[in-house]
Design a protein around this motif. Structure first.
Motif, PDB file in Angstrom:
ATOM      1  N   GLU A  16      -9.286-115.608  21.519  1.00 22.42           N
ATOM      2  CA  GLU A  16     -10.346-115.178  22.432  1.00 22.42           C
ATOM      3  C   GLU A  16      -9.776-114.803  23.795  1.00 22.42           C
ATOM      4  OE1 GLU A  16     -14.808-116.668  23.529  1.00 22.42           O
ATOM      5  OE2 GLU A  16     -13.256-118.180  23.285  1.00 22.42           O
ATOM      6  N   ASN A  17     -10.146-113.643  24.261  1.00 24.26           N
ATOM      7  CA  ASN A  17      -9.706-113.113  25.559  1.00 24.26           C
ATOM      8  C   ASN A  17      -8.219-112.770  25.611  1.00 24.26           C
ATOM      9  OD1 ASN A  17     -12.346-113.450  26.624  1.00 24.26           O
ATOM     10  ND2 ASN A  17     -11.887-115.599  27.034  1.00 24.26           N
ATOM     11  N   HIS A  18      -7.539-112.826  24.461  1.00 22.02           N
ATOM     12  CA  HIS A  18      -6.104-112.511  24.455  1.00 22.02           C
ATOM     13  C   HIS A  18      -5.772-111.287  23.609  1.00 22.02           C
ATOM     14  CE1 HIS A  18      -5.103-116.124  26.651  1.00 22.02           C
ATOM     15  NE2 HIS A  18      -5.877-116.802  25.832  1.00 22.02           N
ATOM     16  N   ILE A  19      -6.612-110.983  22.656  1.00 21.13           N
ATOM     17  CA  ILE A  19      -6.370-109.809  21.816  1.00 21.13           C
ATOM     18  C   ILE A  19      -6.937-108.592  22.549  1.00 21.13           C
ATOM     19  CG2 ILE A  19      -8.490-110.144  20.479  1.00 21.13           C
ATOM     20  CD1 ILE A  19      -6.926-109.142  18.017  1.00 21.13           C
ATOM     21  N   ALA A  20      -6.194-107.520  22.542  1.00 18.49           N
ATOM     22  CA  ALA A  20      -6.628-106.307  23.245  1.00 18.49           C
ATOM     23  C   ALA A  20      -7.961-105.830  22.690  1.00 18.49           C
ATOM     24  CB  ALA A  20      -5.566-105.224  23.101  1.00 18.49           C
ATOM     25  N   PRO A  21      -8.896-105.450  23.559  1.00 17.93           N
ATOM     26  CA  PRO A  21     -10.223-105.030  23.093  1.00 17.93           C
ATOM     27  C   PRO A  21     -10.173-103.930  22.032  1.00 17.93           C
ATOM     28  CG  PRO A  21     -10.197-105.218  25.480  1.00 17.93           C
ATOM     29  CD  PRO A  21      -8.781-105.417  25.017  1.00 17.93           C
ATOM     30  N   GLU A  22      -9.243-103.006  22.179  1.00 15.28           N
ATOM     31  CA  GLU A  22      -9.163-101.911  21.203  1.00 15.28           C
ATOM     32  C   GLU A  22      -8.698-102.378  19.825  1.00 15.28           C
ATOM     33  OE1 GLU A  22      -5.310-101.797  23.651  1.00 15.28           O
ATOM     34  OE2 GLU A  22      -7.448-102.066  24.064  1.00 15.28           O
ATOM     35  N   LEU A  23      -8.090-103.582  19.749  1.00 20.33           N
ATOM     36  CA  LEU A  23      -7.656-104.133  18.461  1.00 20.33           C
ATOM     37  C   LEU A  23      -8.678-105.099  17.866  1.00 20.33           C
ATOM     38  CD1 LEU A  23      -3.885-104.984  19.076  1.00 20.33           C
ATOM     39  CD2 LEU A  23      -4.862-102.976  17.969  1.00 20.33           C
ATOM     40  N   GLY A  24      -9.580-105.588  18.695  1.00 18.40           N
ATOM     41  CA  GLY A  24     -10.508-106.626  18.259  1.00 18.40           C
ATOM     42  C   GLY A  24     -11.265-106.283  16.995  1.00 18.40           C
ATOM     43  N   LYS A  25     -11.871-105.097  16.951  1.00 19.10           N
ATOM     44  CA  LYS A  25     -12.655-104.700  15.772  1.00 19.10           C
ATOM     45  C   LYS A  25     -11.759-104.521  14.556  1.00 19.10           C
ATOM     46  CE  LYS A  25     -16.641-102.531  17.922  1.00 19.10           C
ATOM     47  NZ  LYS A  25     -17.425-101.296  18.061  1.00 19.10           N
ATOM     48  N   ASP A  26     -10.592-103.898  14.755  1.00 13.52           N
ATOM     49  CA  ASP A  26      -9.681-103.684  13.629  1.00 13.52           C
ATOM     50  C   ASP A  26      -9.188-105.017  13.064  1.00 13.52           C
ATOM     51  OD1 ASP A  26      -9.966-100.960  13.848  1.00 13.52           O
ATOM     52  OD2 ASP A  26      -8.009-100.618  14.777  1.00 13.52           O
ATOM     53  N   PHE A  27      -8.861-105.952  13.946  1.00 14.33           N
ATOM     54  CA  PHE A  27      -8.382-107.249  13.470  1.00 14.33           C
ATOM     55  C   PHE A  27      -9.497-107.998  12.741  1.00 14.33           C
ATOM     56  CE2 PHE A  27      -7.414-111.820  14.147  1.00 14.33           C
ATOM     57  CZ  PHE A  27      -6.275-111.874  13.356  1.00 14.33           C
ATOM     58  N   ALA A  28     -10.697-107.942  13.263  1.00 13.72           N
ATOM     59  CA  ALA A  28     -11.831-108.586  12.590  1.00 13.72           C
ATOM     60  C   ALA A  28     -12.057-107.971  11.211  1.00 13.72           C
ATOM     61  CB  ALA A  28     -13.094-108.472  13.441  1.00 13.72           C
ATOM     62  N   MET A  29     -11.935-106.656  11.104  1.00 10.24           N
ATOM     63  CA  MET A  29     -12.093-105.983   9.814  1.00 10.24           C
ATOM     64  C   MET A  29     -10.965-106.384   8.857  1.00 10.24           C
ATOM     65  SD  MET A  29     -13.825-104.120   7.811  1.00 10.24           S
ATOM     66  CE  MET A  29     -15.036-103.366   8.879  1.00 10.24           C
ATOM     67  N   MET A  30      -9.759-106.529   9.389  1.00  8.96           N
ATOM     68  CA  MET A  30      -8.635-106.959   8.546  1.00  8.96           C
ATOM     69  C   MET A  30      -8.899-108.353   7.980  1.00  8.96           C
ATOM     70  SD  MET A  30      -4.582-107.220   9.413  1.00  8.96           S
ATOM     71  CE  MET A  30      -4.269-105.502   9.003  1.00  8.96           C
ATOM     72  N   MET A  31      -9.360-109.261   8.824  1.00 11.62           N
ATOM     73  CA  MET A  31      -9.652-110.625   8.366  1.00 11.62           C
ATOM     74  C   MET A  31     -10.753-110.606   7.300  1.00 11.62           C
ATOM     75  SD  MET A  31      -7.468-112.528   9.924  1.00 11.62           S
ATOM     76  CE  MET A  31      -8.058-114.192   9.715  1.00 11.62           C
ATOM     77  N   LYS A  32     -11.739-109.764   7.490  1.00 11.46           N
ATOM     78  CA  LYS A  32     -12.824-109.656   6.511  1.00 11.46           C
ATOM     79  C   LYS A  32     -12.288-109.140   5.171  1.00 11.46           C
ATOM     80  CE  LYS A  32     -17.442-107.744   5.918  1.00 11.46           C
ATOM     81  NZ  LYS A  32     -18.513-106.961   6.526  1.00 11.46           N
ATOM     82  N   GLN A  33     -11.428-108.134   5.222  1.00  8.13           N
ATOM     83  CA  GLN A  33     -10.857-107.594   3.992  1.00  8.13           C
ATOM     84  C   GLN A  33      -9.960-108.618   3.291  1.00  8.13           C
ATOM     85  OE1 GLN A  33      -9.101-103.689   4.237  1.00  8.13           O
ATOM     86  NE2 GLN A  33     -10.793-102.890   5.474  1.00  8.13           N
ATOM     87  N   MET A  34      -9.269-109.430   4.058  1.00  8.58           N
ATOM     88  CA  MET A  34      -8.460-110.490   3.447  1.00  8.58           C
ATOM     89  C   MET A  34      -9.346-111.387   2.585  1.00  8.58           C
ATOM     90  SD  MET A  34      -6.002-111.353   6.723  1.00  8.58           S
ATOM     91  CE  MET A  34      -5.600-113.000   6.187  1.00  8.58           C
ATOM     92  N   GLY A  35     -10.522-111.696   3.084  1.00 11.72           N
ATOM     93  CA  GLY A  35     -11.450-112.539   2.343  1.00 11.72           C
ATOM     94  C   GLY A  35     -11.897-111.927   1.027  1.00 11.72           C
ATOM     95  N   HIS A  36     -11.963-110.601   0.975  1.00 11.37           N
ATOM     96  CA  HIS A  36     -12.383-109.920  -0.255  1.00 11.37           C
ATOM     97  C   HIS A  36     -11.394-110.106  -1.394  1.00 11.37           C
ATOM     98  CE1 HIS A  36     -15.921-108.100   1.403  1.00 11.37           C
ATOM     99  NE2 HIS A  36     -15.247-107.461   2.342  1.00 11.37           N
ATOM    100  N   TYR A  37     -10.124-110.322  -1.065  1.00 10.52           N
ATOM    101  CA  TYR A  37      -9.096-110.445  -2.104  1.00 10.52           C
ATOM    102  C   TYR A  37      -8.923-111.874  -2.614  1.00 10.52           C
ATOM    103  CZ  TYR A  37      -7.608-105.615  -1.561  1.00 10.52           C
ATOM    104  OH  TYR A  37      -7.569-104.243  -1.557  1.00 10.52           O
ATOM    105  N   HIS A  38      -9.423-112.849  -1.877  1.00 12.66           N
ATOM    106  CA  HIS A  38      -9.298-114.237  -2.345  1.00 12.66           C
ATOM    107  C   HIS A  38      -9.957-114.372  -3.714  1.00 12.66           C
ATOM    108  CE1 HIS A  38      -7.823-116.857   0.994  1.00 12.66           C
ATOM    109  NE2 HIS A  38      -7.993-115.726   1.646  1.00 12.66           N
ATOM    110  N   PRO A  39      -9.305-115.078  -4.637  1.00 11.43           N
ATOM    111  CA  PRO A  39      -9.939-115.290  -5.944  1.00 11.43           C
ATOM    112  C   PRO A  39     -11.261-116.033  -5.798  1.00 11.43           C
ATOM    113  CG  PRO A  39      -7.632-115.965  -5.979  1.00 11.43           C
ATOM    114  CD  PRO A  39      -7.975-115.679  -4.547  1.00 11.43           C
ATOM    115  N   ASP A  40     -12.210-115.722  -6.674  1.00 17.98           N
ATOM    116  CA  ASP A  40     -13.491-116.431  -6.670  1.00 17.98           C
ATOM    117  C   ASP A  40     -13.358-117.822  -7.282  1.00 17.98           C
ATOM    118  OD1 ASP A  40     -14.891-114.319  -5.495  1.00 17.98           O
ATOM    119  OD2 ASP A  40     -15.226-113.357  -7.432  1.00 17.98           O
ATOM    120  N   GLU A  41     -12.407-117.991  -8.181  1.00 15.81           N
ATOM    121  CA  GLU A  41     -12.195-119.279  -8.840  1.00 15.81           C
ATOM    122  C   GLU A  41     -11.394-120.208  -7.920  1.00 15.81           C
ATOM    123  OE1 GLU A  41      -9.265-118.790 -12.157  1.00 15.81           O
ATOM    124  OE2 GLU A  41      -9.011-116.816 -11.257  1.00 15.81           O
ATOM    125  N   PRO A  42     -11.402-121.517  -8.185  1.00 14.77           N
ATOM    126  CA  PRO A  42     -10.579-122.430  -7.384  1.00 14.77           C
ATOM    127  C   PRO A  42      -9.111-121.982  -7.405  1.00 14.77           C
ATOM    128  CG  PRO A  42     -12.083-123.666  -8.770  1.00 14.77           C
ATOM    129  CD  PRO A  42     -12.185-122.227  -9.202  1.00 14.77           C
TER     130      PRO A  42
END
Length: 194
Positions: A91-117
């Motif tokens: 918070e307050n350390h990531i450049a504003p122009e990267l904030g949305k891209d980084f948030a989208m990257m984190m969201k996409q990472m979640g899509h690849y996690h297996p649904d099973e344990p």
């Protein structure tokens, strides 16, 4: 020359081991895309890694090589990263122009996690002065024995293309590619249950 010896990390060593991770990721493409300025990287990344994988210390799944030369933080099934701590670290350390891209990257990472344990490896690294000593390979072997005892798949994202061959040697397969805006490529990988 160092001979890798791996053990379960002690909670008392948490700060020191997080520091090893910070050193190990100092030239990582994704980490330095997010925090390119040295001072900001050194100030924030330890707290980010602690949020990302620190819960491993509570589950006997933080592994250390040679008293801190290398570290791997594995999260067992149903244990998630501490997203609030991760957000607070940046918070307050990531450049504003990267904030949305980084948030989208984190969201996409979640899509690849297996649904099973599954077991999840948020971070693994060695102190750069010990690169080439086989610490990463030994950390992987040690942790994967535990994963295999549970007969579960394992999942990770490689933030550095140089590490993909290490993961492939341990049975991981590339399952996609994450790239947002001008970000470097993040490579999600899965190892089937054995």
């Amino acid at each position: 020359m160092c001979i890798p010896e791996v053990s379960v990390a002690q909670a008392a060593d948490r700060t020191e081991l997080i520091d090893t991770l910070v050193l190990g990721f100092a030239a990582d493409p994704i980490a330095r895309w997010v925090l390119p300025e040295t001072h900001t990287y050194l100030t924030c990344m330890g707290a980010f890694f602690d949020g990302f994988g620190g819960r491993a210390f509570n589950h006997q799944s933080a592994f250390v090589a040679n008293s801190g030369q290398g570290v791997a933080l594995w999260l067992p099934p149903d244990v998630e990263p501490d997203e609030e701590a991760m957000d607070a670290a940046l918070e307050n350390h990531i450049a504003p122009e990267l904030g949305k891209d980084f948030a989208m990257m984190m969201k996409q990472m979640g899509h690849y996690h297996p649904d099973e344990p599954h077991w999840y490896l948020p971070v693994i690294a060695a102190d750069p002065q010990y690169f080439g000593c086989g610490l990463g390979g030994e950390l992987m072997k040690h942790a994967l024995r535990r994963v295999d005892e549970d007969r579960l798949p394992a999942y990770l994202e490689s933030s550095n293309p140089r590490n993909i061959s290490l993961y492939e040697r341990h049975g991981f397969e590339v399952v996609g590619e994450i790239q947002v805006g001008k970000s470097p490529v993040m490579t999600p990988m899965i190892r089937a249950a054995r």
